[in-house]
Design a protein around this motif. Structure first.
Motif, PDB file in Angstrom:
ATOM      1  N   VAL A  38       0.098   6.162 -12.745  1.00  0.00           N
ATOM      2  CA  VAL A  38      -1.267   6.311 -12.260  1.00  0.00           C
ATOM      3  C   VAL A  38      -1.860   7.627 -12.757  1.00  0.00           C
ATOM      4  O   VAL A  38      -1.354   8.707 -12.421  1.00  0.00           O
ATOM      5  CB  VAL A  38      -1.326   6.257 -10.725  1.00  0.00           C
ATOM      6  CG1 VAL A  38      -2.759   6.420 -10.222  1.00  0.00           C
ATOM      7  CG2 VAL A  38      -0.712   4.950 -10.213  1.00  0.00           C
ATOM      8  N   VAL A  49      -2.591  -2.289  -7.886  1.00  0.00           N
ATOM      9  CA  VAL A  49      -1.610  -1.590  -7.054  1.00  0.00           C
ATOM     10  C   VAL A  49      -0.541  -2.573  -6.564  1.00  0.00           C
ATOM     11  O   VAL A  49       0.654  -2.280  -6.621  1.00  0.00           O
ATOM     12  CB  VAL A  49      -2.316  -0.885  -5.872  1.00  0.00           C
ATOM     13  CG1 VAL A  49      -1.294  -0.298  -4.903  1.00  0.00           C
ATOM     14  CG2 VAL A  49      -3.269   0.199  -6.387  1.00  0.00           C
ATOM     15  N   PHE A  70       5.585   3.791  -8.492  1.00  0.00           N
ATOM     16  CA  PHE A  70       4.545   4.530  -9.212  1.00  0.00           C
ATOM     17  C   PHE A  70       5.052   5.888  -9.675  1.00  0.00           C
ATOM     18  O   PHE A  70       5.904   6.500  -9.032  1.00  0.00           O
ATOM     19  CB  PHE A  70       3.329   4.772  -8.297  1.00  0.00           C
ATOM     20  CG  PHE A  70       2.785   3.513  -7.695  1.00  0.00           C
ATOM     21  CD1 PHE A  70       1.888   2.729  -8.391  1.00  0.00           C
ATOM     22  CD2 PHE A  70       3.211   3.095  -6.442  1.00  0.00           C
ATOM     23  CE1 PHE A  70       1.409   1.552  -7.838  1.00  0.00           C
ATOM     24  CE2 PHE A  70       2.736   1.919  -5.874  1.00  0.00           C
ATOM     25  CZ  PHE A  70       1.838   1.149  -6.583  1.00  0.00           C
ATOM     26  N   TRP A 121       0.155  -0.499  -1.088  1.00  0.00           N
ATOM     27  CA  TRP A 121       1.007   0.669  -1.343  1.00  0.00           C
ATOM     28  C   TRP A 121       2.340   0.585  -0.593  1.00  0.00           C
ATOM     29  O   TRP A 121       3.316   1.211  -1.011  1.00  0.00           O
ATOM     30  CB  TRP A 121       0.316   1.954  -0.875  1.00  0.00           C
ATOM     31  CG  TRP A 121      -0.945   2.330  -1.576  1.00  0.00           C
ATOM     32  CD1 TRP A 121      -2.201   2.367  -1.027  1.00  0.00           C
ATOM     33  CD2 TRP A 121      -1.102   2.762  -2.931  1.00  0.00           C
ATOM     34  NE1 TRP A 121      -3.107   2.789  -1.968  1.00  0.00           N
ATOM     35  CE2 TRP A 121      -2.466   3.039  -3.138  1.00  0.00           C
ATOM     36  CE3 TRP A 121      -0.211   2.934  -3.993  1.00  0.00           C
ATOM     37  CZ2 TRP A 121      -2.958   3.480  -4.361  1.00  0.00           C
ATOM     38  CZ3 TRP A 121      -0.705   3.375  -5.219  1.00  0.00           C
ATOM     39  CH2 TRP A 121      -2.069   3.648  -5.395  1.00  0.00           C
TER      40      TRP A 121
END
Length: 195
Positions: A7, A73, A79, A105
């Motif tokens: 990201v 996501v 991540f 998430w």
């Protein structure tokens, strides 16, 4: 296959985040074959300041940009956040992007590659707090790139060239190992939640 999103947290013109993310992706591809690493650039999503009527925890998204972001996501198992430090914290665009969704998430792992005068260590500390609230397990290993030692500049307004020292490569591979291991370890929890 395990998928890790890299990201890019800054949307600022002339940012260094994209070249850092490309370095991360290059090392990941050569050192960790069999893992899918994908750059997810917050700048590509055009997220305005949070504009959803319902809280993200509701999972009800009324805007196309939110749905697109949620899908990006949700498609990742973990991540690597690439972030600069702005005024002792993360960029506002990254905090806004984190706030847009919630369940997407949850129960994933994250690591950090910071860059700045002090390697963005304070921005990473703030990210750790926010991600804990989003139920993201953060790994201890991190990379702290110094603008003085890991970049070369031809002009102050240019992003410069990333020239990380050998110790940064080994720090990155340790971070990638941790993120992949934790992402895999959390898979049964994600699958249990989805079931």
């Amino acid at each position: 296959m395990t998928k890790i999103g890299i990201v890019v947290g800054s949307t600022r013109p002339g940012r260094r985040g994209r070249i850092v993310a490309e370095w991360v992706a290059g090392v990941a591809a050569s050192e960790r074959p069999g893992i899918d690493f994908e750059i997810i650039d917050v700048a590509d999503f055009g997220l305005p300041l949070l504009d959803e009527a319902l809280p993200p925890a509701s999972g009800v998204y009324g805007k196309a940009h939110t749905v697109r972001w949620a899908e990006a996501v949700a498609g990742c198992d973990g991540f690597v956040f690439v972030t600069p430090e702005y005024n002792r914290s993360m960029p506002g665009a990254l905090k806004n992007a984190l706030d847009f969704v919630y369940a997407e998430w949850n129960d994933k792992a994250a690591g950090f590659v910071g860059y700045g005068l002090q390697g963005a260590t304070r921005a990473v500390e703030h990210l750790r707090l926010v991600l804990a609230e989003l139920k993201v397990a953060t790994v201890r290993s991190q990379v702290a790139l110094s603008l003085h030692h890991d970049f070369t500049f031809s002009a102050p307004t240019e992003p410069g060239d990333l020239t990380p020292g050998p110790h940064q490569h080994s720090a990155l591979t340790a971070l990638l190992d941790d993120v992949v291991a934790w992402s895999r370890a959390l898979a049964p929890i994600r699958e249990g939640v989805a079931a």
